[in-house]
Design a protein around this motif. Structure first.
Motif, PDB file in Angstrom:
ATOM      1  N   LYS A 235       0.826  -1.203   0.000  1.00  0.00           N
ATOM      2  CA  LYS A 235       0.000   0.000   0.000  1.00  0.00           C
ATOM      3  C   LYS A 235       0.861   1.253   0.000  1.00  0.00           C
ATOM      4  O   LYS A 235       0.485   2.275  -0.572  1.00  0.00           O
TER       5      LYS A 235
ATOM      6  N   LYS B 147       3.491   1.777  -1.554  1.00  0.00           N
ATOM      7  CA  LYS B 147       4.032   2.026  -2.892  1.00  0.00           C
ATOM      8  C   LYS B 147       3.105   2.889  -3.739  1.00  0.00           C
ATOM      9  O   LYS B 147       3.522   3.430  -4.756  1.00  0.00           O
ATOM     10  N   SER B 148       1.868   3.034  -3.292  1.00  0.00           N
ATOM     11  CA  SER B 148       0.914   3.856  -4.022  1.00  0.00           C
ATOM     12  C   SER B 148       1.347   5.320  -3.957  1.00  0.00           C
ATOM     13  O   SER B 148       1.666   5.849  -2.903  1.00  0.00           O
ATOM     14  N   GLU B 149       1.361   5.958  -5.095  1.00  0.00           N
ATOM     15  CA  GLU B 149       1.833   7.343  -5.172  1.00  0.00           C
ATOM     16  C   GLU B 149       0.767   8.362  -4.781  1.00  0.00           C
ATOM     17  O   GLU B 149       1.084   9.514  -4.540  1.00  0.00           O
ATOM     18  N   ASN B 150      -0.470   7.940  -4.697  1.00  0.00           N
ATOM     19  CA  ASN B 150      -1.531   8.899  -4.405  1.00  0.00           C
ATOM     20  C   ASN B 150      -1.901   8.960  -2.919  1.00  0.00           C
ATOM     21  O   ASN B 150      -2.979   9.406  -2.566  1.00  0.00           O
TER      22      ASN B 150
ATOM     23  N   SER C  15      -1.644  10.506   0.834  1.00  0.00           N
ATOM     24  CA  SER C  15      -1.271  11.759   1.481  1.00  0.00           C
ATOM     25  C   SER C  15      -0.199  11.477   2.532  1.00  0.00           C
ATOM     26  O   SER C  15       0.060  10.326   2.889  1.00  0.00           O
ATOM     27  N   LYS C  16       0.397  12.536   3.030  1.00  0.00           N
ATOM     28  CA  LYS C  16       1.427  12.394   4.063  1.00  0.00           C
ATOM     29  C   LYS C  16       0.838  11.725   5.313  1.00  0.00           C
ATOM     30  O   LYS C  16       1.475  10.872   5.928  1.00  0.00           O
TER      31      LYS C  16
ATOM     32  N   ARG D 283       0.258   7.989   4.634  1.00  0.00           N
ATOM     33  CA  ARG D 283       1.551   7.306   4.631  1.00  0.00           C
ATOM     34  C   ARG D 283       2.055   7.101   6.076  1.00  0.00           C
ATOM     35  O   ARG D 283       2.504   6.022   6.438  1.00  0.00           O
TER      36      ARG D 283
END
Length: 72
Positions: A27, A29-32, A34-35, A38
């Motif tokens: 999960k 690795k997902s670029e979308n 938010s901080k 993450r």
């Protein structure tokens, strides 16, 4: 249940927790994300890693105890 079987059960539980850790890592690795998302996932991974280490530590202790009982 003897100690060796009990240790094996803890080891299996640790493997399941490791699978969960790996799912959360995917999960990340997902670029979308938010901080905040993450950071939240990182905290979950950290908590699961603690559980994983405790399960392995307990499995090792139980296995040693079971092996010591067999020697008697």
């Amino acid at each position: 249940m003897n100690y060796i079987e009990w240790a094996d059960e803890y080891k299996r539980d640790a493997e399941r927790v490791l699978g969960t850790i790996n799912k959360y890592k995917e999960k990340l690795k997902s670029e979308n994300l938010s901080k905040d998302e993450r950071g939240s996932i990182q905290r979950v991974i950290t908590a699961y890693r603690c559980i994983y280490r405790e399960l392995l530590k307990t499995a090792k202790h139980l296995r040693q105890r079971g092996e010591n009982d067999c020697e008697k």
